[in-house]
Design a protein around this motif. Structure first.
Motif, PDB file in Angstrom:
ATOM      1  N   UNK A  96       0.857  -1.184   0.000  1.00 20.89           N
ATOM      2  CA  UNK A  96       0.000   0.000   0.000  1.00 20.89           C
ATOM      3  C   UNK A  96       0.890   1.229   0.000  1.00 20.89           C
ATOM      4  N   UNK A  97       0.326   2.356  -0.368  1.00 21.81           N
ATOM      5  CA  UNK A  97       1.024   3.641  -0.242  1.00 21.81           C
ATOM      6  C   UNK A  97       0.068   4.644   0.368  1.00 21.81           C
ATOM      7  N   UNK A  98       0.614   5.528   1.188  1.00 22.46           N
ATOM      8  CA  UNK A  98      -0.198   6.508   1.910  1.00 22.46           C
ATOM      9  C   UNK A  98       0.157   7.916   1.473  1.00 22.46           C
ATOM     10  N   UNK A  99      -0.834   8.651   1.022  1.00 22.04           N
ATOM     11  CA  UNK A  99      -0.657  10.061   0.698  1.00 22.04           C
ATOM     12  C   UNK A  99      -0.764  10.845   2.004  1.00 22.04           C
ATOM     13  N   UNK A 100       0.308  11.551   2.347  1.00 21.82           N
ATOM     14  CA  UNK A 100       0.362  12.241   3.628  1.00 21.82           C
ATOM     15  C   UNK A 100      -0.031  13.702   3.463  1.00 21.82           C
ATOM     16  N   UNK A 101      -1.250  14.030   3.900  1.00 23.81           N
ATOM     17  CA  UNK A 101      -1.706  15.416   3.843  1.00 23.81           C
ATOM     18  C   UNK A 101      -1.352  16.194   5.101  1.00 23.81           C
ATOM     19  N   UNK A 102      -0.880  15.492   6.146  1.00 25.59           N
ATOM     20  CA  UNK A 102      -0.546  16.195   7.376  1.00 25.59           C
ATOM     21  C   UNK A 102       0.837  16.849   7.289  1.00 25.59           C
ATOM     22  N   UNK A 103       1.862  16.060   7.049  1.00 23.89           N
ATOM     23  CA  UNK A 103       3.215  16.592   6.990  1.00 23.89           C
ATOM     24  C   UNK A 103       3.813  16.545   5.588  1.00 23.89           C
ATOM     25  N   UNK A 104       3.106  15.955   4.648  1.00 30.15           N
ATOM     26  CA  UNK A 104       3.527  16.022   3.264  1.00 30.15           C
ATOM     27  C   UNK A 104       3.148  17.363   2.669  1.00 30.15           C
ATOM     28  N   UNK A 105       3.431  17.557   1.377  1.00 27.82           N
ATOM     29  CA  UNK A 105       3.216  18.855   0.729  1.00 27.82           C
ATOM     30  C   UNK A 105       1.996  18.851  -0.179  1.00 27.82           C
ATOM     31  N   UNK A 106       1.103  17.896   0.037  1.00 32.74           N
ATOM     32  CA  UNK A 106      -0.015  17.658  -0.872  1.00 32.74           C
ATOM     33  C   UNK A 106      -1.298  18.319  -0.393  1.00 32.74           C
ATOM     34  N   UNK A 107      -2.045  18.931  -1.330  1.00 31.69           N
ATOM     35  CA  UNK A 107      -3.388  19.415  -1.033  1.00 31.69           C
ATOM     36  C   UNK A 107      -4.406  18.416  -1.610  1.00 31.69           C
ATOM     37  N   UNK A 108      -5.692  18.709  -1.410  1.00 27.81           N
ATOM     38  CA  UNK A 108      -6.717  17.738  -1.807  1.00 27.81           C
ATOM     39  C   UNK A 108      -6.731  17.486  -3.306  1.00 27.81           C
ATOM     40  N   UNK A 109      -6.670  18.534  -4.098  1.00 31.73           N
ATOM     41  CA  UNK A 109      -6.757  18.371  -5.551  1.00 31.73           C
ATOM     42  C   UNK A 109      -5.604  17.527  -6.086  1.00 31.73           C
ATOM     43  N   UNK A 110      -4.398  17.773  -5.564  1.00 31.31           N
ATOM     44  CA  UNK A 110      -3.250  16.969  -5.989  1.00 31.31           C
ATOM     45  C   UNK A 110      -3.388  15.537  -5.497  1.00 31.31           C
ATOM     46  N   UNK A 111      -3.946  15.361  -4.309  1.00 30.00           N
ATOM     47  CA  UNK A 111      -4.153  14.008  -3.786  1.00 30.00           C
ATOM     48  C   UNK A 111      -5.045  13.192  -4.714  1.00 30.00           C
ATOM     49  N   UNK A 112      -6.043  13.836  -5.312  1.00 26.68           N
ATOM     50  CA  UNK A 112      -6.924  13.130  -6.249  1.00 26.68           C
ATOM     51  C   UNK A 112      -6.129  12.613  -7.439  1.00 26.68           C
ATOM     52  N   UNK A 113      -5.246  13.444  -7.987  1.00 25.90           N
ATOM     53  CA  UNK A 113      -4.444  12.991  -9.133  1.00 25.90           C
ATOM     54  C   UNK A 113      -3.478  11.880  -8.723  1.00 25.90           C
ATOM     55  N   UNK A 114      -3.003  11.915  -7.497  1.00 32.98           N
ATOM     56  CA  UNK A 114      -2.118  10.864  -6.997  1.00 32.98           C
ATOM     57  C   UNK A 114      -2.880   9.552  -6.839  1.00 32.98           C
ATOM     58  N   UNK A 115      -4.113   9.639  -6.363  1.00 34.98           N
ATOM     59  CA  UNK A 115      -4.948   8.435  -6.255  1.00 34.98           C
ATOM     60  C   UNK A 115      -5.208   7.838  -7.641  1.00 34.98           C
ATOM     61  N   UNK A 116      -5.392   8.690  -8.627  1.00 36.52           N
ATOM     62  CA  UNK A 116      -5.583   8.206  -9.994  1.00 36.52           C
ATOM     63  C   UNK A 116      -4.327   7.492 -10.495  1.00 36.52           C
ATOM     64  N   UNK A 117      -3.166   8.023 -10.161  1.00 46.20           N
ATOM     65  CA  UNK A 117      -1.908   7.403 -10.579  1.00 46.20           C
ATOM     66  C   UNK A 117      -1.697   6.059  -9.890  1.00 46.20           C
ATOM     67  N   UNK A 118      -1.994   6.006  -8.606  1.00 50.03           N
ATOM     68  CA  UNK A 118      -1.843   4.753  -7.854  1.00 50.03           C
ATOM     69  C   UNK A 118      -2.760   3.683  -8.415  1.00 50.03           C
ATOM     70  N   UNK A 119      -3.912   4.098  -8.949  1.00 51.15           N
ATOM     71  CA  UNK A 119      -4.899   3.153  -9.485  1.00 51.15           C
ATOM     72  C   UNK A 119      -4.408   2.418 -10.723  1.00 51.15           C
ATOM     73  N   UNK A 120      -3.269   2.814 -11.279  1.00 48.16           N
ATOM     74  CA  UNK A 120      -2.692   2.063 -12.404  1.00 48.16           C
ATOM     75  C   UNK A 120      -2.022   0.782 -11.933  1.00 48.16           C
ATOM     76  N   UNK A 121      -2.029   0.533 -10.620  1.00 46.35           N
ATOM     77  CA  UNK A 121      -1.418  -0.657 -10.029  1.00 46.35           C
ATOM     78  C   UNK A 121      -2.419  -1.332  -9.094  1.00 46.35           C
ATOM     79  N   UNK A 122      -1.992  -2.458  -8.499  1.00 45.20           N
ATOM     80  CA  UNK A 122      -2.800  -3.137  -7.490  1.00 45.20           C
ATOM     81  C   UNK A 122      -2.469  -2.654  -6.077  1.00 45.20           C
ATOM     82  N   UNK A 123      -1.556  -1.715  -5.962  1.00 48.57           N
ATOM     83  CA  UNK A 123      -1.188  -1.178  -4.659  1.00 48.57           C
ATOM     84  C   UNK A 123      -2.385  -0.457  -4.037  1.00 48.57           C
ATOM     85  N   UNK A 124      -2.615  -0.695  -2.758  1.00 54.70           N
ATOM     86  CA  UNK A 124      -3.793  -0.131  -2.086  1.00 54.70           C
ATOM     87  C   UNK A 124      -3.536   1.330  -1.713  1.00 54.70           C
ATOM     88  N   UNK A 125      -4.427   2.234  -2.105  1.00 52.32           N
ATOM     89  CA  UNK A 125      -4.248   3.656  -1.802  1.00 52.32           C
ATOM     90  C   UNK A 125      -4.829   4.042  -0.440  1.00 52.32           C
TER      91      UNK A 125
END
Length: 253
Positions: free
Chosen positions: A39-68
């Motif tokens: 699995x991979x975790x998008x970190x909105x607390x201490x990472x540099x990601x906002x919600x809109x970018x997180x959506x695009x990251x979730x879309x990218x992760x969806x190209x694999x079987x890795x759990x978002x």
């Protein structure tokens, strides 16, 4: 609904290795997801990601079987619900100190009657399937972060929260709370004793014990204690370490 492979893996008693995403980029998220993490975790607390970018990251992760997964910035129901609607298959929530806080967190992740999550899985039903709403409650993971002396004191009560799948230890904040010292010395006797206690109590209550570690060697030590959801380092730290290694090698001649 698309199965949560991470939940299946953990239910079988196996260890899951989780990647951590600080970099706000769909490309780096896609590269990390293709690397073989469970699995991979998008970190909105201490990472540099906002919600809109997180959506695009979730879309990218969806190209694999890795759990978002995603770590919310706080125990904020509105943000938690949006991350789930965007397709996160689990939420790691920081600074859960009491059962009441754990109940509020879990409630935001579950549809009625188990919780109070609002119905509207905009992207989630595209990623997970048209029957998402019917199966989301038993599919999505909820992990409450244990990061303070107060949380440690209330651990058994937190673990008794209905619908909570497990806990996730933030050793930096926990060590700061217990010892007053900055840094992340996981060999400190006070912190080490707390980490062992958390793993023992969590597993005794039939919950998932998760933790962040800086290295694979430390992760293997935590696995021996009973932690089965182990996050190793983060994308930015891995990039920095690999870059420094190459530079040092090139300049050593």
């Amino acid at each position: 609904m698309r199965p949560n492979r991470l939940r299946v893996l953990l239910a079988e008693g196996k260890t899951a290795v989780n990647g951590w995403l600080h970099i706000p980029s769909s490309w780096s998220a896609e590269v990390m997801a293709h690397a073989g993490w469970d699995s991979v975790t998008i970190d909105l607390q201490h990472g540099l990601t906002d919600y809109e970018t997180a959506v695009t990251m979730l879309q990218a992760i969806a190209t694999t079987d890795t759990v978002p997964l995603a770590r919310s910035t706080w125990n904020d129901p509105a943000q938690i619900m949006r991350l789930l609607d965007a397709g996160a298959y689990g939420i790691i929530c920081p600074m859960i100190n009491t059962r009441a806080e754990a109940e509020a967190f879990v409630g935001a992740c579950r549809y009625p009657p188990m919780g109070y999550r609002s119905l509207g899985p905009t992207r989630a039903r595209v990623y997970a399937g048209a029957d998402y709403a019917q199966h989301a409650n038993e599919t999505l993971l909820t992990l409450a972060m244990i990061e303070t002396q107060e949380a440690l004191n209330n651990l058994s009560e937190i673990l008794a929260t209905p619908g909570l799948d497990g806990i996730f230890v933030g050793p930096g904040d926990l060590g700061l709370s217990l010892t007053g010292q900055m840094g992340m010395d996981m060999s400190d006797p006070t912190l080490a004793a707390a980490l062992a206690q958390i793993a023992e109590v969590t597993r005794a209550n039939g919950r998932i014990a998760g933790i962040w570690v800086p290295t694979a060697a430390r992760g293997q030590q935590m696995q021996q204690l009973g932690y089965q959801f182990i996050t190793v380092s983060a994308d930015s730290r891995l990039l920095n370490a690999a870059t420094q290694e190459i530079i040092q090698e090139m300049k050593s001649q």
